[in-house]
Design a protein around this motif. Structure first.
Motif, PDB file in Angstrom:
ATOM      1  N   ARG A  55       0.837  -1.209   0.000  1.00  0.00           N
ATOM      2  CA  ARG A  55       0.000   0.000   0.000  1.00  0.00           C
ATOM      3  C   ARG A  55       0.872   1.259   0.000  1.00  0.00           C
ATOM      4  O   ARG A  55       0.542   2.262  -0.634  1.00  0.00           O
ATOM      5  CB  ARG A  55      -0.936  -0.002   1.203  1.00  0.00           C
ATOM      6  N   GLN A  56       1.988   1.221   0.713  1.00  0.00           N
ATOM      7  CA  GLN A  56       2.908   2.356   0.704  1.00  0.00           C
ATOM      8  C   GLN A  56       3.514   2.545  -0.688  1.00  0.00           C
ATOM      9  O   GLN A  56       3.547   3.657  -1.228  1.00  0.00           O
ATOM     10  CB  GLN A  56       4.023   2.144   1.732  1.00  0.00           C
ATOM     11  N   TYR A  57       3.991   1.460  -1.250  1.00  0.00           N
ATOM     12  CA  TYR A  57       4.632   1.495  -2.562  1.00  0.00           C
ATOM     13  C   TYR A  57       3.696   2.040  -3.633  1.00  0.00           C
ATOM     14  O   TYR A  57       4.093   2.810  -4.504  1.00  0.00           O
ATOM     15  CB  TYR A  57       5.128   0.093  -2.915  1.00  0.00           C
ATOM     16  N   GLU A  58       2.412   1.650  -3.570  1.00  0.00           N
ATOM     17  CA  GLU A  58       1.446   2.091  -4.577  1.00  0.00           C
ATOM     18  C   GLU A  58       1.274   3.606  -4.600  1.00  0.00           C
ATOM     19  O   GLU A  58       0.878   4.173  -5.621  1.00  0.00           O
ATOM     20  CB  GLU A  58       0.086   1.435  -4.308  1.00  0.00           C
ATOM     21  N   GLN A  59       1.574   4.254  -3.487  1.00  0.00           N
ATOM     22  CA  GLN A  59       1.433   5.710  -3.397  1.00  0.00           C
ATOM     23  C   GLN A  59       2.734   6.435  -3.709  1.00  0.00           C
ATOM     24  O   GLN A  59       2.756   7.665  -3.758  1.00  0.00           O
ATOM     25  CB  GLN A  59       0.955   6.105  -1.989  1.00  0.00           C
ATOM     26  N   ALA A  60       3.802   5.688  -3.925  1.00  0.00           N
ATOM     27  CA  ALA A  60       5.117   6.286  -4.149  1.00  0.00           C
ATOM     28  C   ALA A  60       5.387   6.468  -5.633  1.00  0.00           C
ATOM     29  O   ALA A  60       4.832   5.772  -6.484  1.00  0.00           O
ATOM     30  CB  ALA A  60       6.201   5.401  -3.522  1.00  0.00           C
ATOM     31  N   MET A  61       6.286   7.414  -5.943  1.00  0.00           N
ATOM     32  CA  MET A  61       6.649   7.656  -7.336  1.00  0.00           C
ATOM     33  C   MET A  61       7.340   6.441  -7.962  1.00  0.00           C
ATOM     34  O   MET A  61       7.331   6.284  -9.180  1.00  0.00           O
ATOM     35  CB  MET A  61       7.559   8.879  -7.436  1.00  0.00           C
ATOM     36  N   MET A  62       7.917   5.576  -7.152  1.00  0.00           N
ATOM     37  CA  MET A  62       8.555   4.377  -7.684  1.00  0.00           C
ATOM     38  C   MET A  62       7.560   3.539  -8.487  1.00  0.00           C
ATOM     39  O   MET A  62       7.906   2.949  -9.507  1.00  0.00           O
ATOM     40  CB  MET A  62       9.153   3.551  -6.541  1.00  0.00           C
ATOM     41  N   SER A  63       6.317   3.508  -8.041  1.00  0.00           N
ATOM     42  CA  SER A  63       5.294   2.737  -8.737  1.00  0.00           C
ATOM     43  C   SER A  63       4.746   3.470  -9.953  1.00  0.00           C
ATOM     44  O   SER A  63       3.945   2.916 -10.710  1.00  0.00           O
ATOM     45  CB  SER A  63       4.133   2.413  -7.783  1.00  0.00           C
ATOM     46  N   GLN A  64       5.162   4.727 -10.146  1.00  0.00           N
ATOM     47  CA  GLN A  64       4.652   5.548 -11.258  1.00  0.00           C
ATOM     48  C   GLN A  64       5.784   6.017 -12.177  1.00  0.00           C
ATOM     49  O   GLN A  64       5.610   6.955 -12.952  1.00  0.00           O
ATOM     50  CB  GLN A  64       3.928   6.772 -10.695  1.00  0.00           C
ATOM     51  N   ALA A  65       6.927   5.361 -12.099  1.00  0.00           N
ATOM     52  CA  ALA A  65       8.088   5.815 -12.864  1.00  0.00           C
ATOM     53  C   ALA A  65       7.832   5.807 -14.363  1.00  0.00           C
ATOM     54  O   ALA A  65       8.455   6.576 -15.102  1.00  0.00           O
ATOM     55  CB  ALA A  65       9.306   4.939 -12.531  1.00  0.00           C
ATOM     56  N   TYR A  66       6.932   4.958 -14.816  1.00  0.00           N
ATOM     57  CA  TYR A  66       6.591   4.923 -16.243  1.00  0.00           C
ATOM     58  C   TYR A  66       5.270   5.625 -16.544  1.00  0.00           C
ATOM     59  O   TYR A  66       5.099   6.207 -17.617  1.00  0.00           O
ATOM     60  CB  TYR A  66       6.519   3.471 -16.725  1.00  0.00           C
ATOM     61  N   THR A  67       4.343   5.591 -15.610  1.00  0.00           N
ATOM     62  CA  THR A  67       2.989   6.086 -15.876  1.00  0.00           C
ATOM     63  C   THR A  67       2.779   7.544 -15.507  1.00  0.00           C
ATOM     64  O   THR A  67       1.771   8.137 -15.890  1.00  0.00           O
ATOM     65  CB  THR A  67       1.960   5.236 -15.112  1.00  0.00           C
ATOM     66  N   HIS A  68       3.686   8.140 -14.741  1.00  0.00           N
ATOM     67  CA  HIS A  68       3.523   9.532 -14.332  1.00  0.00           C
ATOM     68  C   HIS A  68       3.425  10.430 -15.563  1.00  0.00           C
ATOM     69  O   HIS A  68       4.155  10.244 -16.548  1.00  0.00           O
ATOM     70  CB  HIS A  68       4.711   9.939 -13.456  1.00  0.00           C
ATOM     71  N   HIS A  69       2.547  11.441 -15.505  1.00  0.00           N
ATOM     72  CA  HIS A  69       2.226  12.215 -16.711  1.00  0.00           C
ATOM     73  C   HIS A  69       3.449  12.868 -17.347  1.00  0.00           C
ATOM     74  O   HIS A  69       3.610  12.838 -18.574  1.00  0.00           O
ATOM     75  CB  HIS A  69       1.145  13.260 -16.412  1.00  0.00           C
ATOM     76  N   TRP A  70       4.345  13.458 -16.530  1.00  0.00           N
ATOM     77  CA  TRP A  70       5.508  14.114 -17.130  1.00  0.00           C
ATOM     78  C   TRP A  70       6.470  13.100 -17.729  1.00  0.00           C
ATOM     79  O   TRP A  70       7.034  13.300 -18.804  1.00  0.00           O
ATOM     80  CB  TRP A  70       6.201  14.998 -16.105  1.00  0.00           C
ATOM     81  N   ASP A  71       6.645  11.968 -17.065  1.00  0.00           N
ATOM     82  CA  ASP A  71       7.541  10.944 -17.606  1.00  0.00           C
ATOM     83  C   ASP A  71       7.018  10.415 -18.942  1.00  0.00           C
ATOM     84  O   ASP A  71       7.800  10.159 -19.868  1.00  0.00           O
ATOM     85  CB  ASP A  71       7.701   9.808 -16.600  1.00  0.00           C
ATOM     86  N   GLU A  72       5.705  10.250 -19.048  1.00  0.00           N
ATOM     87  CA  GLU A  72       5.129   9.798 -20.317  1.00  0.00           C
ATOM     88  C   GLU A  72       5.365  10.829 -21.415  1.00  0.00           C
ATOM     89  O   GLU A  72       5.782  10.497 -22.535  1.00  0.00           O
ATOM     90  CB  GLU A  72       3.630   9.545 -20.156  1.00  0.00           C
ATOM     91  N   ILE A  73       5.106  12.093 -21.125  1.00  0.00           N
ATOM     92  CA  ILE A  73       5.270  13.145 -22.128  1.00  0.00           C
ATOM     93  C   ILE A  73       6.742  13.277 -22.525  1.00  0.00           C
ATOM     94  O   ILE A  73       7.074  13.372 -23.715  1.00  0.00           O
ATOM     95  CB  ILE A  73       4.710  14.481 -21.584  1.00  0.00           C
ATOM     96  N   GLU A  74       7.626  13.258 -21.547  1.00  0.00           N
ATOM     97  CA  GLU A  74       9.048  13.416 -21.854  1.00  0.00           C
ATOM     98  C   GLU A  74       9.552  12.281 -22.741  1.00  0.00           C
ATOM     99  O   GLU A  74      10.324  12.513 -23.681  1.00  0.00           O
ATOM    100  CB  GLU A  74       9.855  13.488 -20.557  1.00  0.00           C
ATOM    101  N   TYR A  75       9.109  11.063 -22.452  1.00  0.00           N
ATOM    102  CA  TYR A  75       9.587   9.921 -23.239  1.00  0.00           C
ATOM    103  C   TYR A  75       8.983   9.911 -24.640  1.00  0.00           C
ATOM    104  O   TYR A  75       9.708   9.823 -25.644  1.00  0.00           O
ATOM    105  CB  TYR A  75       9.264   8.612 -22.512  1.00  0.00           C
ATOM    106  N   PHE A  76       7.660  10.009 -24.732  1.00  0.00           N
ATOM    107  CA  PHE A  76       7.005   9.824 -26.019  1.00  0.00           C
ATOM    108  C   PHE A  76       7.053  11.058 -26.911  1.00  0.00           C
ATOM    109  O   PHE A  76       7.012  10.932 -28.140  1.00  0.00           O
ATOM    110  CB  PHE A  76       5.549   9.382 -25.812  1.00  0.00           C
ATOM    111  N   GLU A  77       7.160  12.244 -26.336  1.00  0.00           N
ATOM    112  CA  GLU A  77       7.139  13.453 -27.155  1.00  0.00           C
ATOM    113  C   GLU A  77       8.516  14.089 -27.338  1.00  0.00           C
ATOM    114  O   GLU A  77       8.688  14.939 -28.215  1.00  0.00           O
ATOM    115  CB  GLU A  77       6.163  14.467 -26.557  1.00  0.00           C
ATOM    116  N   LEU A  78       9.490  13.679 -26.528  1.00  0.00           N
ATOM    117  CA  LEU A  78      10.834  14.238 -26.674  1.00  0.00           C
ATOM    118  C   LEU A  78      11.878  13.141 -26.897  1.00  0.00           C
ATOM    119  O   LEU A  78      12.509  13.078 -27.945  1.00  0.00           O
ATOM    120  CB  LEU A  78      11.198  15.085 -25.445  1.00  0.00           C
TER     121      LEU A  78
END
Length: 456
Positions: A55-78
């Motif tokens: 439950r802790q991990y699910e709320q951490a950025m570690m679990s969103q390293a690929y899905t976080h909005h800025w990470d998605e935009i940076e990878y796919f658009e830049l």
């Protein structure tokens, strides 16, 4: 269930380049496509026993390293389009995923589908990635050079535990800062350190004192690491809280300001000194993706009638200082135009726009420059670095401000307020790329007030 010592399990001490796994060691780019998805447990399986940790991990950025909005935009658009058109940076097509979507990288699923497709890339940095890492290759951890050994053996920081689902072995490597450094150090294709959080820690007082990353980002607390486990006094909490956590940001930088005199007359000059201290972080601030972070000091004076005067910082005259003094007109990030195929792209406002950022404010930053010498937020396109004017751990800097009192300033108390603000992404970049506003919002870090009196 009480932990039972495993007589068949040895306690290992890991050195760089060692692995518990059998066969050829593969790490970094050599591990691309070496391990199928089905060799790794899904985080949902881990959550059936390790409930609180999950439950802790699910709320951490570690679990969103690929899905976080800025990470998605940076990878796919830049990053991805740049990798397709520029051979020098082609490696980022796969390499970004070595730390942001490790299972995708290890499975050779490159590029992974977007998060909306809900593939296993969405698991980001999941439980079974960290708990099957056994060491790193080479002398320095960086650029996902971890060594992974997927299977029924899971590695943890504690000896002598058993699980009904998997074999458990102690790994001192998981207790080390080098474990974190495999992703929190990064070199660009131009051989420039663009992320060096572990190296900053190692060179600083916390590293020399043996205070490791986990002590701050995975603090110990009493509890159970698994549903059936016994109560323990020192379970590592899987918070991984950092730049996206309000609690970590609050007060991470301290500031105090004082005037040279306590009384002055209209027309006189009052010198003020603000001391800014990194009293909390074991690495420089900003760290990590420093190319896109904003940290600044804003000073203003309020006279007895409530009029506000902005006070620009006194220049120190060091090389590259112009990048550390806020400007309302300076442009940067022109390589976004190259990446996106926009002819004659003039760039974006270097410092963005914020409610409490004024020309002349002091910015604590490390500028990144592309091969053409232009400031960039694309770490993979970084060919050189500017002057590092960030705040080192337990270090202080003094900034001075000269306030020439207007002839008509009313007598009475003048309040001077020094405030430190932070933003995770330059607002002009966020607006241009349509990144949700929460990533570029102005965040209050700390503030201090002092006073002096204007005589009649």
């Amino acid at each position: 269930m009480k932990a039972i010592p495993l007589t068949c399990v040895l306690s290992f001490t890991l050195a760089a380049g060692t692995s518990f796994g059998q066969g050829q060691v593969k790490a970094g780019d050599e591990a691309l496509g070496a391990f199928p998805y089905d060799g790794f447990e899904r985080p949902q399986a881990c959550a059936t026993c390790h409930v609180d940790i999950a439950r802790q991990y699910e709320q951490a950025m570690m679990s969103q390293a690929y899905t976080h909005h800025w990470d998605e935009i940076e990878y796919f658009e830049l990053a991805l389009p740049h990798a397709e058109k520029e051979p020098k940076v082609a490696g980022v097509k796969a390499g970004c995923n070595g730390c942001h979507a490790p299972f995708s990288f290890l499975a050779g699923d490159i590029p992974p589908k977007r998060p909306s497709e809900n593939t296993r890339a969405n698991e980001s940095v999941s439980c079974d990635l960290c708990h099957t890492i056994t060491g790193f290759a080479g002398d320095t951890p960086f650029n996902y050079n971890y060594i992974v050994s997927p299977g029924k053996v899971k590695y943890g920081p504690r000896p002598g535990l058993v699980s009904p689902h998997h074999e458990t072995r102690e790994s001192p490597f998981l207790r080390s800062a080098e474990f974190c450094g495999t992703c929190h150090n990064e070199k660009s294709p131009f051989d420039v350190w663009v992320k060096a959080t572990h190296l900053e820690w190692k060179e600083g007082p916390h590293g020399k004192a043996g205070i490791v990353c986990q002590d701050c980002h995975m603090p110990k607390a009493p509890g159970r690491s698994a549903r059936m486990g016994e109560e323990l006094p020192d379970v590592r909490q899987h918070l991984f809280h950092g730049a996206h956590d309000p609690g970590k940001l609050a007060g991470v930088i301290e500031v105090r300001i004082h005037p040279e005199v306590r009384e002055a007359e209209p027309g006189e000059t009052v010198k003020l000194t603000a001391t800014v201290v990194n009293a909390k972080a074991g690495h420089r601030v900003p760290s990590g993706s420093a190319e896109e972070r904003m940290l600044w000091l804003h000073v203003e004076a309020i006279d007895s009638k409530g009029k506000v005067y902005h006070l620009p910082v006194d220049a120190k005259g060091f090389a590259g200082e112009e990048y550390t003094i806020a400007s309302a007109t300076a442009l940067a990030y022109q390589d976004i135009g190259d990446i996106k195929g926009i002819p004659n792209f003039p760039g974006l406002l270097r410092d963005g726009t914020y409610p409490h950022l004024s020309p002349g404010d002091r910015i604590f930053r490390l500028p990144y420059f592309d091969p053409k010498g232009r400031q960039t937020i694309a770490q993979w396109n970084t060919a050189s670095l500017g002057t590092d004017y960030r705040l080192a751990p337990l270090a202080a800097v003094n900034e001075t401000f000269t306030f020439k009192l207007p002839q008509g300033i009313p007598p009475g108390p003048v309040t001077v307020r020094a405030t430190v603000y932070y933003s995770r992404l330059v607002s002009s970049v966020a607006e241009f790329l349509k990144v949700p506003a929460d990533e570029s919002q102005e965040i209050l870090i700390n503030s201090h007030e002092t006073r002096f009196t204007v005589l009649p």
